[in-house]
Design a protein around this motif. Structure first.
Motif, PDB file in Angstrom:
ATOM      1  N   LEU A 225       0.813  -1.213   0.000  1.00 48.59           N
ATOM      2  CA  LEU A 225       0.000   0.000   0.000  1.00 48.59           C
ATOM      3  C   LEU A 225       0.849   1.267   0.000  1.00 48.59           C
ATOM      4  CD1 LEU A 225      -2.745  -0.999   2.601  1.00 48.59           C
ATOM      5  CD2 LEU A 225      -2.496  -1.666   0.195  1.00 48.59           C
ATOM      6  N   LYS A 226       2.163   1.100   0.000  1.00 50.79           N
ATOM      7  CA  LYS A 226       3.063   2.245   0.073  1.00 50.79           C
ATOM      8  C   LYS A 226       3.396   2.781  -1.320  1.00 50.79           C
ATOM      9  CE  LYS A 226       3.616   1.835   4.560  1.00 50.79           C
ATOM     10  NZ  LYS A 226       4.957   1.829   5.145  1.00 50.79           N
ATOM     11  N   VAL A 227       3.874   3.997  -1.380  1.00 49.07           N
ATOM     12  CA  VAL A 227       4.336   4.575  -2.639  1.00 49.07           C
ATOM     13  C   VAL A 227       5.395   3.656  -3.250  1.00 49.07           C
ATOM     14  CG1 VAL A 227       5.569   6.521  -3.686  1.00 49.07           C
ATOM     15  CG2 VAL A 227       3.844   6.940  -1.918  1.00 49.07           C
ATOM     16  N   ASP A 228       5.177   3.253  -4.488  1.00 50.49           N
ATOM     17  CA  ASP A 228       6.071   2.337  -5.222  1.00 50.49           C
ATOM     18  C   ASP A 228       6.173   0.955  -4.574  1.00 50.49           C
ATOM     19  OD1 ASP A 228       6.645   4.344  -7.105  1.00 50.49           O
ATOM     20  OD2 ASP A 228       8.308   5.109  -5.884  1.00 50.49           O
ATOM     21  N   GLY A 229       5.264   0.637  -3.653  1.00 51.91           N
ATOM     22  CA  GLY A 229       5.311  -0.661  -2.987  1.00 51.91           C
ATOM     23  C   GLY A 229       6.514  -0.832  -2.080  1.00 51.91           C
TER      24      GLY A 229
END
Length: 253
Positions: A225-229
């Motif tokens: 769910l994070k930016v760029d995984g």
């Protein structure tokens, strides 16, 4: 997962940003996850590396302070996890009113941190002494960053943990944070524990959530769910929303 930035007492702590930076980061991630429609959130100190078996008192106290500061913003059930310390995790839950705790409570492991021998009985008795018998304990039975010295199969270890140590749920993990548990491990554990909640604890991705939920009763998700995984980035609101859309579809909601 709501991953705290590195906390006071850990080498990666941002002393310049201080507590304000920690509160800001946690608040933004919490907001993004709740808007995405998650069922619950769990606050963890993944960035307190190198990891320890006994959490730093300053780190645990800071987690309690930050959760207290944002408590009125939390609209879903929440849990806590102080790596890799069951006692600190239970204490933090009692202090903040958390509904559940995740930890390694059982087993014997050779790990990056050295010999790993948790004590479920001590942690559960501590929970009850703190008058939190309602606090759900989620047992991770396949420790990350470690190798089990118990040569019984994973399903046998999971089944034994349920009998001997009365967890509320069993978690199945990959080798490290963000790395998926194998589908065969999930299937094997769920097969021997049909009435115990079994969750995939690491590495669940957008492309795999539907298949995982055909087996597991739920998932704990952070990195995807994070930016760029990337585990260490902030939550990406779009990725979180899309993940929950896929999860709801898989669950027929």
């Amino acid at each position: 997962m709501v991953h705290f930035g590195a906390l006071p007492g850990s080498p990666l702590y941002d002393a310049k940003g201080g507590l304000d930076a920690l509160i800001d980061g946690v608040t933004k991630d919490l907001d993004a996850l709740q808007k995405a429609g998650v069922d619950a959130v769990m606050f963890g100190n993944e960035n307190d590396r190198p990891y320890e078996f006994q959490g730093d008192t300053a780190s645990t106290a800071t987690m309690a302070y930050v959760i207290g500061k944002i408590r009125e913003k939390i609209t879903v059930p929440f849990g806590v996890n102080v790596l890799w310390d069951p006692m600190a995790s239970v204490a933090l839950a009692a202090a903040t009113g958390a509904a559940f705790v995740r930890e390694i409570f059982t087993g014997t492991y050779a790990s990056d941190m050295g010999p790993w021998t948790p004590d479920a009985g001590k942690a559960m008795r501590y929970r009850d002494r703190l008058h939190r018998s309602d606090l759900a304990l989620l047992y991770n039975v396949s420790a990350e960053f470690a190798y089990s010295l118990d040569q019984r199969s994973l399903p046998d270890r999971a089944r034994s943990a349920v009998f001997s140590s009365i967890p509320d749920a069993i978690l199945v993990s990959g080798q490290i944070t963000g790395e998926a548990a194998s589908m065969s491990d999930l299937e094997a554990v769920k097969k021997v524990l049909p009435t115990t909640p079994v969750l995939a604890n690491t590495g669940v991705k957008h492309a795999t959530i539907a298949d995982v939920l055909k087996i597991a009763d739920g998932v704990i998700v952070g990195s995807s769910l994070k930016v760029d995984g990337n585990t260490w980035n902030a939550v990406d609101p779009d990725r979180a929303a899309e993940f929950m859309r896929l999860a709801r579809t898989a669950r027929g909601r």
